[in-house]
Design a protein around this motif. Structure first.
Motif, PDB file in Angstrom:
ATOM      1  N   GLY A 281       0.830  -1.028   0.192  1.00  0.00           N
ATOM      2  CA  GLY A 281      -0.161   0.259   0.069  1.00  0.00           C
ATOM      3  C   GLY A 281       1.039   1.329   0.144  1.00  0.00           C
ATOM      4  O   GLY A 281       0.528   2.222  -0.772  1.00  0.00           O
ATOM      5  N   ILE A 282       1.848   1.184   0.824  1.00  0.00           N
ATOM      6  CA  ILE A 282       2.765   2.405   0.711  1.00  0.00           C
ATOM      7  C   ILE A 282       3.499   2.650  -0.548  1.00  0.00           C
ATOM      8  O   ILE A 282       3.767   3.643  -0.950  1.00  0.00           O
ATOM      9  CB  ILE A 282       3.779   2.245   2.118  1.00  0.00           C
ATOM     10  N   ALA A 283       3.983   1.494  -0.973  1.00  0.00           N
ATOM     11  CA  ALA A 283       4.670   1.409  -2.350  1.00  0.00           C
ATOM     12  C   ALA A 283       3.795   2.095  -3.588  1.00  0.00           C
ATOM     13  O   ALA A 283       4.220   2.904  -4.532  1.00  0.00           O
ATOM     14  CB  ALA A 283       5.340   0.140  -2.762  1.00  0.00           C
ATOM     15  N   PHE A 284       2.633   1.533  -3.491  1.00  0.00           N
ATOM     16  CA  PHE A 284       1.687   1.947  -4.514  1.00  0.00           C
ATOM     17  C   PHE A 284       1.186   3.544  -4.100  1.00  0.00           C
ATOM     18  O   PHE A 284       1.071   4.320  -5.232  1.00  0.00           O
ATOM     19  CB  PHE A 284       0.411   1.289  -4.390  1.00  0.00           C
ATOM     20  N   ASN A 285       1.387   3.976  -2.943  1.00  0.00           N
ATOM     21  CA  ASN A 285       0.955   5.331  -2.700  1.00  0.00           C
ATOM     22  C   ASN A 285       2.197   6.333  -3.188  1.00  0.00           C
ATOM     23  O   ASN A 285       2.006   7.226  -3.648  1.00  0.00           O
ATOM     24  CB  ASN A 285       0.729   5.587  -1.350  1.00  0.00           C
ATOM     25  N   LEU A 286       3.326   5.904  -2.936  1.00  0.00           N
ATOM     26  CA  LEU A 286       4.326   6.551  -3.533  1.00  0.00           C
ATOM     27  C   LEU A 286       4.614   6.617  -4.987  1.00  0.00           C
ATOM     28  O   LEU A 286       5.136   7.545  -5.826  1.00  0.00           O
ATOM     29  CB  LEU A 286       5.926   5.953  -2.706  1.00  0.00           C
ATOM     30  N   ASN A 287       4.072   5.528  -5.311  1.00  0.00           N
ATOM     31  CA  ASN A 287       4.256   5.459  -6.961  1.00  0.00           C
ATOM     32  C   ASN A 287       3.033   6.331  -7.417  1.00  0.00           C
ATOM     33  O   ASN A 287       3.535   6.880  -8.500  1.00  0.00           O
ATOM     34  CB  ASN A 287       3.743   3.865  -7.228  1.00  0.00           C
ATOM     35  N   MET A 288       2.088   6.522  -6.954  1.00  0.00           N
ATOM     36  CA  MET A 288       0.794   7.295  -7.368  1.00  0.00           C
ATOM     37  C   MET A 288       1.419   8.845  -7.332  1.00  0.00           C
ATOM     38  O   MET A 288       1.050   9.551  -7.989  1.00  0.00           O
ATOM     39  CB  MET A 288      -0.333   7.101  -6.227  1.00  0.00           C
ATOM     40  N   ILE A 289       2.275   9.197  -6.350  1.00  0.00           N
ATOM     41  CA  ILE A 289       2.804  10.454  -6.295  1.00  0.00           C
ATOM     42  C   ILE A 289       3.282  10.926  -7.656  1.00  0.00           C
ATOM     43  O   ILE A 289       3.598  12.085  -7.867  1.00  0.00           O
ATOM     44  CB  ILE A 289       3.546  10.614  -5.235  1.00  0.00           C
ATOM     45  N   VAL A 290       4.153  10.004  -7.971  1.00  0.00           N
ATOM     46  CA  VAL A 290       5.026  10.202  -9.295  1.00  0.00           C
ATOM     47  C   VAL A 290       3.948   9.806 -10.669  1.00  0.00           C
ATOM     48  O   VAL A 290       3.898  10.705 -11.601  1.00  0.00           O
ATOM     49  CB  VAL A 290       6.099   9.120  -9.433  1.00  0.00           C
ATOM     50  N   PHE A 291       3.067   8.956 -10.466  1.00  0.00           N
ATOM     51  CA  PHE A 291       2.269   8.466 -11.622  1.00  0.00           C
ATOM     52  C   PHE A 291       1.157   9.347 -11.783  1.00  0.00           C
ATOM     53  O   PHE A 291       0.712   9.531 -13.044  1.00  0.00           O
ATOM     54  CB  PHE A 291       1.557   6.870 -11.349  1.00  0.00           C
ATOM     55  N   MET A 292       0.492  10.001 -10.885  1.00  0.00           N
ATOM     56  CA  MET A 292      -0.817  10.938 -10.992  1.00  0.00           C
ATOM     57  C   MET A 292      -0.300  12.162 -11.820  1.00  0.00           C
ATOM     58  O   MET A 292      -1.003  12.491 -12.869  1.00  0.00           O
ATOM     59  CB  MET A 292      -1.242  11.459  -9.540  1.00  0.00           C
ATOM     60  N   PRO A 293       0.883  12.443 -11.762  1.00  0.00           N
ATOM     61  CA  PRO A 293       1.270  13.884 -12.727  1.00  0.00           C
ATOM     62  C   PRO A 293       1.449  13.300 -14.050  1.00  0.00           C
ATOM     63  O   PRO A 293       0.933  14.075 -15.075  1.00  0.00           O
ATOM     64  CB  PRO A 293       2.519  14.102 -12.133  1.00  0.00           C
ATOM     65  N   LEU A 294       1.925  11.904 -14.302  1.00  0.00           N
ATOM     66  CA  LEU A 294       1.647  11.446 -15.682  1.00  0.00           C
ATOM     67  C   LEU A 294       0.320  11.475 -16.175  1.00  0.00           C
ATOM     68  O   LEU A 294       0.367  11.637 -17.485  1.00  0.00           O
ATOM     69  CB  LEU A 294       2.511  10.215 -15.634  1.00  0.00           C
ATOM     70  N   LEU A 295      -0.510  11.044 -15.346  1.00  0.00           N
ATOM     71  CA  LEU A 295      -2.147  11.263 -15.867  1.00  0.00           C
ATOM     72  C   LEU A 295      -2.373  12.327 -16.411  1.00  0.00           C
ATOM     73  O   LEU A 295      -3.173  12.597 -17.304  1.00  0.00           O
ATOM     74  CB  LEU A 295      -2.990  10.507 -14.827  1.00  0.00           C
ATOM     75  N   GLY A 296      -1.883  13.513 -15.569  1.00  0.00           N
ATOM     76  CA  GLY A 296      -2.354  14.846 -16.096  1.00  0.00           C
ATOM     77  C   GLY A 296      -1.777  15.130 -17.350  1.00  0.00           C
ATOM     78  O   GLY A 296      -2.312  15.697 -18.368  1.00  0.00           O
ATOM     79  N   LEU A 297      -0.520  14.651 -17.642  1.00  0.00           N
ATOM     80  CA  LEU A 297       0.158  14.767 -19.011  1.00  0.00           C
ATOM     81  C   LEU A 297      -0.868  13.925 -19.984  1.00  0.00           C
ATOM     82  O   LEU A 297      -0.821  14.440 -21.204  1.00  0.00           O
ATOM     83  CB  LEU A 297       1.561  14.165 -19.222  1.00  0.00           C
ATOM     84  N   GLY A 298      -1.421  12.686 -19.719  1.00  0.00           N
ATOM     85  CA  GLY A 298      -2.072  12.115 -20.549  1.00  0.00           C
ATOM     86  C   GLY A 298      -3.290  12.840 -20.998  1.00  0.00           C
ATOM     87  O   GLY A 298      -3.882  12.669 -21.890  1.00  0.00           O
ATOM     88  N   VAL A 299      -4.175  13.525 -19.962  1.00  0.00           N
ATOM     89  CA  VAL A 299      -4.978  14.136 -20.321  1.00  0.00           C
ATOM     90  C   VAL A 299      -4.690  15.287 -21.106  1.00  0.00           C
ATOM     91  O   VAL A 299      -5.777  15.644 -22.331  1.00  0.00           O
ATOM     92  CB  VAL A 299      -5.832  14.745 -18.984  1.00  0.00           C
ATOM     93  N   GLY A 300      -3.808  15.975 -21.155  1.00  0.00           N
ATOM     94  CA  GLY A 300      -3.172  16.838 -22.229  1.00  0.00           C
ATOM     95  C   GLY A 300      -3.012  16.270 -23.340  1.00  0.00           C
ATOM     96  O   GLY A 300      -3.353  17.062 -24.147  1.00  0.00           O
ATOM     97  N   VAL A 301      -2.645  15.198 -23.478  1.00  0.00           N
ATOM     98  CA  VAL A 301      -2.371  14.469 -24.813  1.00  0.00           C
ATOM     99  C   VAL A 301      -3.838  14.405 -25.347  1.00  0.00           C
ATOM    100  O   VAL A 301      -4.092  14.514 -26.659  1.00  0.00           O
ATOM    101  CB  VAL A 301      -1.511  13.117 -24.666  1.00  0.00           C
ATOM    102  N   SER A 302      -4.649  13.661 -24.682  1.00  0.00           N
ATOM    103  CA  SER A 302      -5.918  13.450 -25.160  1.00  0.00           C
ATOM    104  C   SER A 302      -6.773  14.874 -25.732  1.00  0.00           C
ATOM    105  O   SER A 302      -7.347  14.728 -26.891  1.00  0.00           O
ATOM    106  CB  SER A 302      -7.071  12.723 -24.142  1.00  0.00           C
ATOM    107  N   SER A 303      -6.496  15.715 -24.819  1.00  0.00           N
ATOM    108  CA  SER A 303      -7.177  17.163 -25.528  1.00  0.00           C
ATOM    109  C   SER A 303      -6.449  17.715 -26.656  1.00  0.00           C
ATOM    110  O   SER A 303      -7.473  18.059 -27.624  1.00  0.00           O
ATOM    111  CB  SER A 303      -6.772  18.304 -24.132  1.00  0.00           C
TER     112      SER A 303
END
Length: 473
Positions: A281-303
């Motif tokens: 759970g902690i590893a996934f949480n720390l991964n999310m800290i890095v991964f969620m900004p990448l999702l923001g980049l993905g939304v920008g790509v889709s747009s």
């Protein structure tokens, strides 16, 4: 060619790195604000108890695997808004967003009706009784409050699809502030609030999403938006809603089924032991800290892909996607190095408020798990960026089928037989998860390079265009 010329070609012009970053950085920061919300939840709950953080992680992922179907479908309106905007058909933007509002209402009712199933479902996991109690509590509250969660994501597309991403950032910052404040008050019982632990964290999440949705709606209904984008046109349009479901549901199902796969994965890990589950759970949480900004980049790509395809400019759409991939690759490489070289620094906030007697083994396992995260993060960049490009065009079925098939064949089935039947450890389970992410990333790259997506559109043709086609026939 000089380095300066290489940089100029990458950065300048339509679809270049400059345009991608200009549109995406508010979305990246918005995703980081959501990451802060989850981080604060997990941090406070780690201080509350080891069982609380384990139960909340499992409860969130399991619940999000249900809510994610509707969340991903609502968020897919970004592609509709972007393609209408690129095609110069601004009067259709308000009506299509309202179809998303009606969809969100129906989704909230349906998800809330599933609340009684939380107890029996989590009983199947076989986790420790206190962990199971926290899982059920967290999940039931989020199921009841699904409507504002889906609605906030849906209304954000009115701004994200048009490139007004700074609005998305500010609304998310407001929601984050509300969530963090209520977490502190509700979890530990400060300021007159009852000490509610896991339940307090869940109610804080729902309240913050309701505030964010209300702000979006107020901004969308401003007079200027009503005039230009017909945001007061709230009539139900069954055909338009059907188009949203046709293209959006596969995207939502992919999001949901991926989360379900990881929920099942955590169930398998939980059968190995609570320390491994808490560390995961902690590893996934720390991964999310890095991964969620990448999702923001993905939304920008889709747009950007949606807007350029709406304007019939597929070359610029492809260039924007590749520009985003190069930036994402550089970003993830740096983050991966931090995971490997300074894991205990990342784990220090969790250790600060936890019981040293119980956290030591959790920390030891988490240090190794972060090396797995560093390995698969590069391939996660491929998955997010190229799948986002495909979704921006309307190619949503292939990513769905690929992710579902691979999650079972490469991750879940091997993890079950090796770890539950064969009694292998948590590291073996994480090896199968890493293999899944790596293979999926390579498949998304291959699909994007094939180029079929360049001929796809999600919006209906203009009436005049339909008339010309009929006349030609």
């Amino acid at each position: 060619m000089s380095a300066r010329e290489v940089w100029r070609r990458f950065w300048k012009g339509p679809g270049g790195g400059g345009e991608v970053l200009s549109l995406s950085y508010p979305l990246i920061l918005s995703q980081m604000s959501f990451t802060v919300q989850v981080f604060v939840d997990r941090l406070f709950l780690t201080w509350y108890s080891r069982e609380a953080v384990a139960g909340a992680v499992m409860g969130l992922i399991a619940t999000w695997s249900v809510v994610g179907v509707f969340l991903g479908t609502g968020e897919y309106l970004t592609t509709f808004v972007a393609q209408y905007f690129g095609a110069g058909r601004r009067e259709r933007i308000g009506p299509v967003v309202w179809q998303g509002v009606y969809f969100s209402m129906a989704a909230g009712l349906l998800v809330a009706a599933l609340c009684p199933l939380a107890g029996p479902v989590f009983a199947l996991a076989g986790h420790e009784p206190l962990v199971q109690e926290y899982e059920v509590t967290y999940a039931r509250i989020l199921l009841i409050g699904a409507f504002p969660i889906v609605l906030m994501a849906t209304l954000s597309t009115f701004f994200a699809g048009r490139g007004r991403t700074k609005v998305v950032l500010w609304v998310n910052l407001v929601a984050t502030l509300v969530n963090a404040t209520l977490d502190y008050l509700w979890i530990f019982g400060h300021g007159g609030f009852a000490r509610s632990g896991v339940a307090g964290a869940a109610w804080a999440t729902i309240t913050s999403q309701a505030v964010g949705a209300a702000v979006y709606l107020a901004l969308m209904l401003r007079p200027a938006h009503r005039a230009e984008f017909k945001t007061w046109a709230a009539r139900l349009e069954p055909r338009l809603l059907a188009r949203l479901l046709r293209f959006g549901l596969p995207s939502g199902l992919q999001y949901s089924l991926e989360l379900l796969a990881f929920a099942i994965f955590l169930v398998i890990v939980g059968r190995i032991g609570t320390d491994g589950l808490a560390a995961s759970g902690i590893a996934f949480n720390l991964n999310m800290i890095v991964f969620m900004p990448l999702l923001g980049l993905g939304v920008g790509v889709s747009s950007l892909v949606g807007r350029y395809l709406g304007a019939n400019r597929p070359d610029e759409a492809a260039r924007a996607t590749w520009s985003a991939f190069r930036m994402g690759l550089a970003y993830m490489s740096v983050c991966g190095a931090v995971y490997v070289l300074a894991p205990r620094v990342l784990l220090a906030p969790y250790a600060a408020g936890a019981d040293p007697a119980t956290f030591g083994q959790v920390e030891t396992i988490a240090v190794v798990l972060l090396r797995f995260v560093a390995l698969y993060s590069i391939f996660d960049t491929m998955n997010v960026v190229f799948a986002s490009g495909l979704r921006g065009a309307g190619d949503t079925a292939y990513p769905l089928v690929a992710s579902v098939a691979l999650s079972w064949v490469v991750m879940l089935a091997p993890a079950y037989f090796l770890c539950v039947v064969g009694r292998a450890g948590v590291y073996t389970a994480w090896a199968t998860a890493s293999a899944y992410v790596m293979v999926l990333g390579l498949l998304m790259l291959s699909r994007f390079r094939a180029g079929r997506w360049t001929s796809l559109r999600v919006i209906e043709p203009r009436v005049a265009e339909l008339g010309e086609e009929a006349a030609a026939v």
